[in-house]
Design a protein around this motif. Structure first.
Motif, mmCIF file in Angstrom:
data_model
loop_
_atom_site.group_PDB
_atom_site.id
_atom_site.type_symbol
_atom_site.label_atom_id
_atom_site.label_comp_id
_atom_site.label_asym_id
_atom_site.label_seq_id
_atom_site.Cartn_x
_atom_site.Cartn_y
_atom_site.Cartn_z
ATOM 1 N N GLU A 1 -4.179 6.095 -7.444
ATOM 2 C CA GLU A 1 -5.748 6.565 -6.825
ATOM 3 C C GLU A 1 -7.232 5.272 -7.087
ATOM 4 O OE1 GLU A 1 -7.881 9.756 -8.329
ATOM 5 O OE2 GLU A 1 -6.183 11.382 -8.399
ATOM 6 N N PRO A 2 -7.665 4.921 -5.574
ATOM 7 C CA PRO A 2 -7.619 5.566 -4.536
ATOM 8 C C PRO A 2 -6.616 6.437 -3.773
ATOM 9 C CG PRO A 2 -9.081 4.375 -4.532
ATOM 10 C CD PRO A 2 -8.228 3.824 -5.623
ATOM 11 N N TRP A 3 -5.770 4.906 -3.434
ATOM 12 C CA TRP A 3 -4.970 4.669 -2.517
ATOM 13 C C TRP A 3 -3.586 6.098 -2.459
ATOM 14 C CZ3 TRP A 3 -7.466 1.048 -0.518
ATOM 15 C CH2 TRP A 3 -7.753 0.467 -1.411
ATOM 16 N N THR A 4 -3.945 6.659 -3.119
ATOM 17 C CA THR A 4 -2.508 7.937 -2.672
ATOM 18 C C THR A 4 -3.405 8.733 -2.123
ATOM 19 O OG1 THR A 4 -3.033 8.708 -5.558
ATOM 20 C CG2 THR A 4 -0.843 7.795 -4.957
ATOM 21 N N LEU A 5 -4.803 8.760 -2.370
ATOM 22 C CA LEU A 5 -5.469 10.354 -1.442
ATOM 23 C C LEU A 5 -6.181 9.665 -0.577
ATOM 24 C CD1 LEU A 5 -7.890 10.593 -5.062
ATOM 25 C CD2 LEU A 5 -5.830 12.140 -4.369
ATOM 26 N N PHE A 6 -5.208 8.665 0.441
ATOM 27 C CA PHE A 6 -6.217 8.620 1.795
ATOM 28 C C PHE A 6 -4.687 9.421 2.477
ATOM 29 C CE2 PHE A 6 -8.427 4.544 -0.097
ATOM 30 C CZ PHE A 6 -8.890 4.845 0.918
ATOM 31 N N SER A 7 -5.475 9.810 3.996
ATOM 32 C CA SER A 7 -4.877 10.847 4.883
ATOM 33 C C SER A 7 -3.849 10.170 4.802
ATOM 34 C CB SER A 7 -5.745 10.829 5.903
ATOM 35 O OG SER A 7 -7.021 11.955 5.418
ATOM 36 N N GLY A 8 -3.630 8.917 5.057
ATOM 37 C CA GLY A 8 -1.995 8.177 5.722
ATOM 38 C C GLY A 8 -3.043 7.208 5.640
ATOM 39 N N ILE A 9 -1.587 6.108 6.034
ATOM 40 C CA ILE A 9 -1.406 4.502 5.816
ATOM 41 C C ILE A 9 -0.853 4.173 7.346
ATOM 42 C CG2 ILE A 9 0.571 4.353 4.555
ATOM 43 C CD1 ILE A 9 -0.618 2.501 3.886
ATOM 44 N N PHE A 10 -1.526 3.630 8.191
ATOM 45 C CA PHE A 10 -1.397 2.975 9.358
ATOM 46 C C PHE A 10 -1.220 1.167 9.611
ATOM 47 C CE2 PHE A 10 -3.574 7.552 10.530
ATOM 48 C CZ PHE A 10 -1.654 7.817 10.228
ATOM 49 N N ALA A 11 -0.309 0.859 10.424
ATOM 50 C CA ALA A 11 -0.537 -0.984 10.653
ATOM 51 C C ALA A 11 -1.043 -0.680 12.122
ATOM 52 C CB ALA A 11 0.405 -1.208 10.195
ATOM 53 N N LEU A 12 -2.116 -1.999 11.774
ATOM 54 C CA LEU A 12 -2.227 -2.662 13.574
ATOM 55 C C LEU A 12 -2.651 -2.923 13.951
ATOM 56 C CD1 LEU A 12 -6.130 -1.373 12.981
ATOM 57 C CD2 LEU A 12 -4.678 0.103 14.736
ATOM 58 N N GLU A 13 -2.050 -3.676 15.773
ATOM 59 C CA GLU A 13 -1.559 -4.806 16.306
ATOM 60 C C GLU A 13 -2.496 -5.280 16.154
ATOM 61 O OE1 GLU A 13 0.513 -2.537 19.266
ATOM 62 O OE2 GLU A 13 2.302 -3.663 19.191
ATOM 63 N N MET A 14 -3.602 -4.831 16.521
ATOM 64 C CA MET A 14 -5.036 -5.729 16.343
ATOM 65 C C MET A 14 -5.592 -5.417 15.626
ATOM 66 S SD MET A 14 -4.914 -7.304 20.665
ATOM 67 C CE MET A 14 -6.101 -8.094 20.289
ATOM 68 N N ARG A 15 -6.680 -5.807 15.439
ATOM 69 C CA ARG A 15 -7.922 -5.171 14.344
ATOM 70 C C ARG A 15 -8.699 -4.249 15.267
ATOM 71 N NH1 ARG A 15 -12.118 -9.337 14.042
ATOM 72 N NH2 ARG A 15 -14.110 -7.701 13.500
ATOM 73 N N PRO A 16 -9.170 -2.967 14.884
ATOM 74 C CA PRO A 16 -9.554 -1.724 15.409
ATOM 75 C C PRO A 16 -10.830 -2.120 16.123
ATOM 76 C CG PRO A 16 -9.701 -1.701 13.817
ATOM 77 C CD PRO A 16 -9.290 -2.944 13.445
ATOM 78 N N SER A 17 -11.601 -3.169 15.904
ATOM 79 C CA SER A 17 -13.217 -3.477 16.340
ATOM 80 C C SER A 17 -12.930 -3.975 17.539
ATOM 81 C CB SER A 17 -13.335 -4.882 15.661
ATOM 82 O OG SER A 17 -12.786 -5.504 15.300
ATOM 83 N N GLY A 18 -11.681 -4.489 17.624
ATOM 84 C CA GLY A 18 -11.313 -4.744 19.445
ATOM 85 C C GLY A 18 -10.410 -4.094 20.057
ATOM 86 N N PRO A 19 -10.047 -4.600 21.198
ATOM 87 C CA PRO A 19 -9.437 -3.848 22.515
ATOM 88 C C PRO A 19 -8.100 -3.442 22.039
ATOM 89 C CG PRO A 19 -10.190 -5.387 23.791
ATOM 90 C CD PRO A 19 -11.047 -5.700 22.134
ATOM 91 N N LEU A 20 -7.135 -2.432 22.089
ATOM 92 C CA LEU A 20 -5.628 -2.867 21.122
ATOM 93 C C LEU A 20 -4.648 -2.458 22.325
ATOM 94 C CD1 LEU A 20 -6.344 -0.328 18.909
ATOM 95 C CD2 LEU A 20 -6.058 -2.459 18.608
ATOM 96 N N GLY A 21 -3.982 -3.762 22.974
ATOM 97 C CA GLY A 21 -3.581 -3.875 24.256
ATOM 98 C C GLY A 21 -2.198 -3.566 23.355
ATOM 99 N N TYR B 1 1.331 -1.242 0.044
ATOM 100 C CA TYR B 1 0.232 -0.024 0.064
ATOM 101 C C TYR B 1 1.146 0.948 -0.314
ATOM 102 C CZ TYR B 1 -4.239 -2.634 0.525
ATOM 103 O OH TYR B 1 -5.003 -3.240 0.263
ATOM 104 N N GLU B 2 1.728 1.161 1.036
ATOM 105 C CA GLU B 2 2.963 2.362 0.533
ATOM 106 C C GLU B 2 3.607 2.910 -0.771
ATOM 107 O OE1 GLU B 2 6.033 3.887 4.375
ATOM 108 O OE2 GLU B 2 6.148 1.488 3.471
ATOM 109 N N ASN B 3 3.512 1.764 -1.510
ATOM 110 C CA ASN B 3 4.353 2.003 -2.729
ATOM 111 C C ASN B 3 2.581 1.742 -3.713
ATOM 112 O OD1 ASN B 3 6.593 1.350 -1.334
ATOM 113 N ND2 ASN B 3 6.655 -0.709 -1.590
ATOM 114 N N GLU B 4 2.143 1.782 -3.430
ATOM 115 C CA GLU B 4 0.878 2.199 -4.763
ATOM 116 C C GLU B 4 0.818 3.325 -4.523
ATOM 117 O OE1 GLU B 4 -1.271 1.049 -6.446
ATOM 118 O OE2 GLU B 4 -1.112 -1.486 -5.533
ATOM 119 N N LYS B 5 0.915 3.884 -6.635
ATOM 120 C CA LYS B 5 1.115 5.114 -6.759
ATOM 121 C C LYS B 5 0.015 5.998 -7.947
ATOM 122 C CE LYS B 5 5.435 5.203 -5.884
ATOM 123 N NZ LYS B 5 5.921 5.683 -4.501
#
Length: 300
Positions: A239-259, A233-237
């Protein structure tokens, strides 16, 4: 005789305008709850089909000042879950889709969470979300799309509280997903677009699927913690991937608690977590932080 024909024609037209919008009302219940859930359904299989199938549809539609409005006589409110199967007159129907306008224009005082195909422990059966299926419904604020191949034009248009959209995890990724134009138009609160484990190659996104303001889609692209996937995703050149506000990775899925692991002063520099200004963090990070050169989100 001429008058009789006119009267009969008028009755035919009136009847055509009041044809029932659905084939049956299906019922389902969660195994952990006595609550019954009801859905307006259209049969999509023929009578000789080995597996009877149906799609969720709308209850009614009416013209108001030249505009078609849906679900004004919807008796059951909005769904908390959309099931894999529904029962009608002793027949079990597999739910394969959300039809056009199925939940459009529902009032906002309905349950807020929707999990497509997440009603039971069975694999998701819903393969498409129709045109303007959820348009103008202000209640949903999170959405799990666990197996749909097609998200129709304007499917979630003007879902003003929709904040979080999540796609399948590693164990569920199977299909390519086509997202049509205007699918998320007017979703002004959309903050997280969580692709989870799905690579860019499994998305086919039409131009105009998201609102673009000042050259940017106002939400963040979220992946699981996977270096290879993140790099894709970081190397996608394009659209729409280049238009998102930012790209982040999650240690766990955001629908659950993120320890998040506690940071100690004696940690190796590469193991430390930093804020966006590059300052080392102590304790549990809350919000956006940097770890091993990548941005992450932790939302307590």
């Amino acid at each position: 005789m001429k008058r009789l024909i006119i009267v009969l024609l008028a009755l035919f037209v009136w009847h055509g305008m009041h044809v029932c919008a659905y084939d049956f009302i299906g019922v389902a219940k969660k195994t952990s709850s006595p609550i019954l859930y009801y859905y307006y359904c259209n049969i999509t299989s023929d009578e000789n089909s080995e597996v009877p199938t149906c799609e969720i549809t709308y209850s009614d539609k009416v013209e108001i000042d030249g505009v078609t409005v849906y679900n004004q006589k919807h008796e059951f409110g909005g769904p908390e879950y959309i099931p894999d199967k529904l029962i009608h007159e002793g027949i079990e129907y597999l739910v394969t889709g959300i039809g056009d306008h199925a939940f459009q224009d529902l009032p906002d005082d309905t349950p807020e969470g929707i999990a497509l195909g997440h009603f039971t422990a069975l694999g998701t059966s819903i393969k498409y979300i129709g045109k303007e299926a959820f348009k103008n419904w202000g209640s949903p604020y999170w959405l799990w799309i666990l197996g749909a191949d097609e998200i129709g034009e304007g499917a979630f248009e003007n879902c003003s509280r929709l904040t979080f959209v999540e796609f399948p995890d590693k164990n569920a990724v199977k299909n390519k997903c086509h997202i049509s134009s205007r699918a998320f138009h007017g979703c002004n609160q959309l903050y997280w677009f969580c692709v989870n484990a799905m690579p860019p190659s499994l998305f086919d996104i039409e131009k105009g699927a998201f609102d673009v303001v000042d050259g940017e889609i106002g939400c963040y692209l979220i992946t699981i913690e996977d270096d290879e996937l993140f790099s894709l995703y970081e190397n996608e050149k394009v659209e729409p991937w280049t238009l998102f506000s930012g790209i982040f990775a999650l240690e766990m899925r955001p629908s659950g608690p993120l320890g998040v692991e506690t940071i100690y002063d004696d940690k190796d520099e590469n193991e430390r977590k930093y804020d966006l200004q590059g300052r080392p963090l102590q304790g549990d990070p809350d919000g956006i932080y940097i770890y091993k050169g990548k941005k992450y989100i932790d939302k307590h």
